[in-house]
Write an enzyme that holds these catalytic residues in place. Structure first.
Site, PDB file in Angstrom:
ATOM      1  N   HIS A 211       0.815  -1.217   0.000  1.00 57.86           N
ATOM      2  CA  HIS A 211       0.000   0.000   0.000  1.00 57.86           C
ATOM      3  C   HIS A 211       0.846   1.264   0.000  1.00 57.86           C
ATOM      4  O   HIS A 211       0.430   2.296  -0.506  1.00 57.86           O
ATOM      5  CB  HIS A 211      -1.016  -0.040   1.138  1.00 57.86           C
ATOM      6  CG  HIS A 211      -2.149  -0.961   0.804  1.00 57.86           C
ATOM      7  ND1 HIS A 211      -2.158  -2.276   1.165  1.00 57.86           N
ATOM      8  CD2 HIS A 211      -3.257  -0.756   0.061  1.00 57.86           C
ATOM      9  CE1 HIS A 211      -3.243  -2.841   0.677  1.00 57.86           C
ATOM     10  NE2 HIS A 211      -3.933  -1.950   0.008  1.00 57.86           N
ATOM     11  N   GLU A 455     -11.144 -10.825  -4.499  1.00 61.15           N
ATOM     12  CA  GLU A 455      -9.697 -10.711  -4.251  1.00 61.15           C
ATOM     13  C   GLU A 455      -9.156 -11.893  -3.460  1.00 61.15           C
ATOM     14  O   GLU A 455      -7.990 -11.911  -3.080  1.00 61.15           O
ATOM     15  CB  GLU A 455      -9.346  -9.375  -3.589  1.00 61.15           C
ATOM     16  CG  GLU A 455     -10.162  -8.989  -2.413  1.00 61.15           C
ATOM     17  CD  GLU A 455      -9.828  -7.578  -1.902  1.00 61.15           C
ATOM     18  OE1 GLU A 455      -8.858  -6.964  -2.358  1.00 61.15           O
ATOM     19  OE2 GLU A 455     -10.562  -7.114  -1.025  1.00 61.15           O
ATOM     20  N   ASP A 479      -4.619  -8.253  -4.291  1.00 57.27           N
ATOM     21  CA  ASP A 479      -4.776  -9.328  -3.312  1.00 57.27           C
ATOM     22  C   ASP A 479      -5.040 -10.666  -3.981  1.00 57.27           C
ATOM     23  O   ASP A 479      -4.619 -11.709  -3.467  1.00 57.27           O
ATOM     24  CB  ASP A 479      -5.911  -8.984  -2.335  1.00 57.27           C
ATOM     25  CG  ASP A 479      -5.412  -8.034  -1.262  1.00 57.27           C
ATOM     26  OD1 ASP A 479      -4.307  -8.264  -0.733  1.00 57.27           O
ATOM     27  OD2 ASP A 479      -6.098  -7.047  -0.971  1.00 57.27           O
ATOM     28  N   CYS A 526      -9.932  -3.182 -10.243  1.00 51.35           N
ATOM     29  CA  CYS A 526      -9.479  -1.969  -9.560  1.00 51.35           C
ATOM     30  C   CYS A 526      -8.105  -2.165  -8.914  1.00 51.35           C
ATOM     31  O   CYS A 526      -7.621  -1.289  -8.224  1.00 51.35           O
ATOM     32  CB  CYS A 526     -10.499  -1.503  -8.526  1.00 51.35           C
ATOM     33  SG  CYS A 526     -10.721  -2.664  -7.186  1.00 51.35           S
TER      34      CYS A 526
HETATM   35  C1  PEP Z   1      -6.655  -5.061  -4.566  1.00 49.21           C
HETATM   36  O1  PEP Z   1      -6.425  -5.883  -3.692  1.00 49.21           O
HETATM   37  O2  PEP Z   1      -6.391  -5.236  -5.766  1.00 49.21           O
HETATM   38  C2  PEP Z   1      -7.269  -3.767  -4.218  1.00 49.21           C
HETATM   39  C3  PEP Z   1      -7.648  -2.922  -5.145  1.00 49.21           C
HETATM   40  O3  PEP Z   1      -7.367  -3.441  -2.901  1.00 49.21           O
HETATM   41  P1  PEP Z   1      -6.116  -2.988  -2.009  1.00 49.21           P
HETATM   42  O4  PEP Z   1      -4.949  -2.777  -2.941  1.00 49.21           O
HETATM   43  O5  PEP Z   1      -6.491  -1.776  -1.296  1.00 49.21           O
HETATM   44  O6  PEP Z   1      -5.915  -4.180  -1.117  1.00 49.21           O
HETATM   45 MG    MG Z   2      -7.294  -5.655  -1.755  1.00 49.99          MG
END
Ligand code: PEP
Ligand code: MG
Length: 589
Positions: A211, A455, A479, A526
């Site tokens: 992140h 995910e 994920d 996403c």
């Molecule tokens: C993902 O896991 O692809 C996602 C968009 O959520 P995050 O990156 O916040 O875990």
């Molecule tokens: Mg995620």
């Protein structure tokens, strides 16, 4: 002497600047430039706080009981000595006067320099004095919090600006771009540096889709993570080139190398300008297929960048960023409602997908919580919807805030990390509960479309269940890859195995898109894959027509779409899916 450090490329482009080393424990110290005429005030601020701390310690010393251990008095002596240390005092002045750093930043910068000298000492007793220095610096910083800065932290000379040849000559001014180098930064720390003065970032740890890397990418400035010992090898104020394309840091570059990278930097700038011309071009493939380009945001203010880049909505509002870095004091319903409303209004009628809080794993509530986390494997632990379901009052507060905000525009409510039917049912029942409370109180709220993130492989393998309950799905590839391949996305040691093109990952993505299409339900991606121009054609070939990514990536992805013929990509994508080595096919296409 020039040397290079290799890491992982997480955010494109070249940054050239002087290194600012920030210890993760001190990342929350304000970093801003002060104006020339205010330097004296800023020095006074440090002096007042230092004198106050000296008085405190002197008083402590005087009040020591007669039978107090001798070591205690000696320790206080050491603290007094450190407070008067010439290197500390003159160094702080230097950073304020010559570099125009604000007082706190100047103090922590000088602390880092002296702390390293302590680290290098042979004598163990002297080495241990680093802890004392840290304590006195902490005391001064605490005291300074109570002594307001006479300047506003708005003067951000060189903010994220790219270096020109001219800048290289202005060595001693605040115009010199700065690059931040740290061992580790939490996503919340990183967020704090958004719209800040740094032109680039490098950290020792982290994976491509950690992140921290995601926030760096959203800032659209060059960044390298997983550069292992960079924060040890690079010294405060060293000249550093951050090559965010190749994932390399070049320290103390020679004039020839500087010229070469200066050229690359200008090329990048030209490419950006070219892409900007696509802003108002409709996002259609060559064979006329419309493709929706949405934005991922972390804070309501990010909607400005989303609209500017031409996003047709927000595909992912990572609401957890409202919860992080607040020492555990969570935002109440009103604060959340205002934040969601601001995002909705910022999109001027375009849809906003608000994801319920995804705290846990590499997104701790705050960095102290991370340090104290004793769970063996937080990525597999109480994270995202699991965290929310474990605390129904907290979750209900968020749900009410989102429902209320939905009265102001089109809102999609997205739930992260679901795997079990029981979790889906509990979530649905809490949403009903939140609506009922608002009804009972006569509080206005709006309709929401409900979506689930895919995910976890278990979710991708039970799509019918998800589509029974949800209006749309959003594939979180970050994920999905992590959990399919059992690779911690934040661990640079296994980053070479984090493979978005693994046949198993592609199969799960392809099946999710196909099932949603078959049932006439919306589906988007996403995760970071959506903004990766190397993956656009494949995702189009798999039938994806909705991509959500950082606003800074939208135009480059649009360019790929404009050049693509979706009808031809479909059979090619079938071949890629059937291949043992999809990455090779992708590269040769
Ligand atoms: C993902 O896991 O692809 C996602 C968009 O959520 P995050 O990156 O916040 O875990
Ligand atoms: Mg995620």
């Amino acid at each position: 002497m020039t040397f290079s450090v290799h890491g992982l490329a997480v955010s494109r482009g070249i940054a050239i600047g002087r290194a600012v080393l920030v210890a993760s424990s001190r990342a929350d110290v304000a970093h801003y430039f002060i104006e020339d005429e205010k330097t004296a005030d800023e020095i006074t601020r440090v002096r007042i706080s230092r004198n106050a701390v000296m008085e405190e310690i002197t008083r402590l010393q005087q009040d020591l009981p007669k039978d107090a251990p001798h070591e205690l008095a000696a320790l206080l002596d050491v603290h007094l000595m450190l407070l008067q240390d010439e290197q500390l005092i003159s160094g702080v002045k230097h950073w304020i006067v010559d570099r125009h750093y604000n007082a706190e930043w100047a103090l922590t910068t000088q602390y880092e320099i002296i702390a390293r000298q302590f680290d290098d000492m042979e004598d163990e007793y002297l080495r241990e004095r680093k802890a004392d220095l840290e304590q006195v610096v902490e005391r001064i910083l605490r005291h300074m919090k109570g002594v307001a800065s006479p300047v506003q932290p708005a003067a951000q000379a060189g903010a994220g600006r790219k270096l020109s040849q001219q800048d290289l000559l202005l060595d001693d001014t605040t115009d010199v771009p700065l690059v931040l180098v740290a061992h580790d930064l939490s996503p919340a720390d990183m967020l704090q540096f958004k719209q800040s003065l740094f032109a680039g970032f490098a950290t020792d740890v982290g994976g491509k889709t950690s992140h921290t890397a995601i926030v760096a990418r959203s800032m659209d400035i060059p960044a390298v993570v997983g550069a292992r010992s960079a924060s040890q090898l690079i010294k405060q104020d060293d000249w550093v080139i951050i090559d965010g394309d190749a994932g390399v840091l070049i320290v103390d570059p020679s004039p020839i190398i500087l010229a070469e990278y200066g050229f690359k930097q200008r090329q990048g700038e030209l490419e950006r300008q070219r892409l900007n011309r696509l802003k108002n071009t409709p996002s259609l493939t060559m064979d006329g297929q419309r493709v929706e380009l949405l934005a991922n945001i972390e804070m309501p203010e990010d909607t400005l960048g989303a609209v500017t880049a031409g996003a047709v909505g927000v595909g992912l509002f990572r609401s957890e960023f409202l919860f992080m870095g607040r020492s555990g004091k969570l935002p109440d319903e009103e604060e959340q409602y205002q934040a969601y409303r601001k995002a909705i209004e910022g999109m001027h009628g375009l849809p906003v997908t608000i994801r319920t809080v995804d705290i846990g794993s590499d997104k701790p509530l705050d960095r102290h919580a991370k340090a104290q986390d004793t769970h063996l494997n937080p990525a597999l632990g109480l994270r995202a919807i699991r965290w929310s379901l474990a605390d129904p009052p907290m979750f209900l507060t968020q749900l009410r805030a989102i429902l209320r905000a939905a009265a102001h525009g089109q809102v999609n409510l997205l739930v992260p990390m679901l795997a079990h039917a029981t979790e889906i049912r509990q979530t649905m029942s809490l949403i009903d509960h939140a609506r009922a409370t608002l009804d009972n109180n006569g509080t206005p709220y709006g309709p929401v479309r409900l979506g689930a993130m895919i995910e976890i492989p278990a979710a991708a393998l039970t799509l019918k269940l998800f589509l029974k309950y949800f209006d749309f799905l959003s594939i979180g590839t970050n994920d999905l890859i992590q959990y399919t391949l059992a690779i911690d996305r934040a661990d640079e040691a296994v980053s070479h195995l984090y493979d978005p093109c693994h046949p198993a990952v592609l199969r799960l993505i392809a099946d999710t898109i196909a099932e949603c299409d078959a049932q006439g339900k919306g589906v988007s991606v996403c995760g970071e894959m959506a903004g990766d121009v190397g993956m656009t054609r494949l995702l189009l070939g798999l039938g994806l027509r909705s991509f959500s990514m950082h606003p800074s990536q939208i135009l480059a992805v649009k360019q790929q779409i404009l050049r693509a013929d979706a009808s031809k990509l479909q059979p090619w994508a079938e071949q890629v899916l059937a291949s043992e080595d999809p990455a090779a096919l992708l590269q040769s296409a």
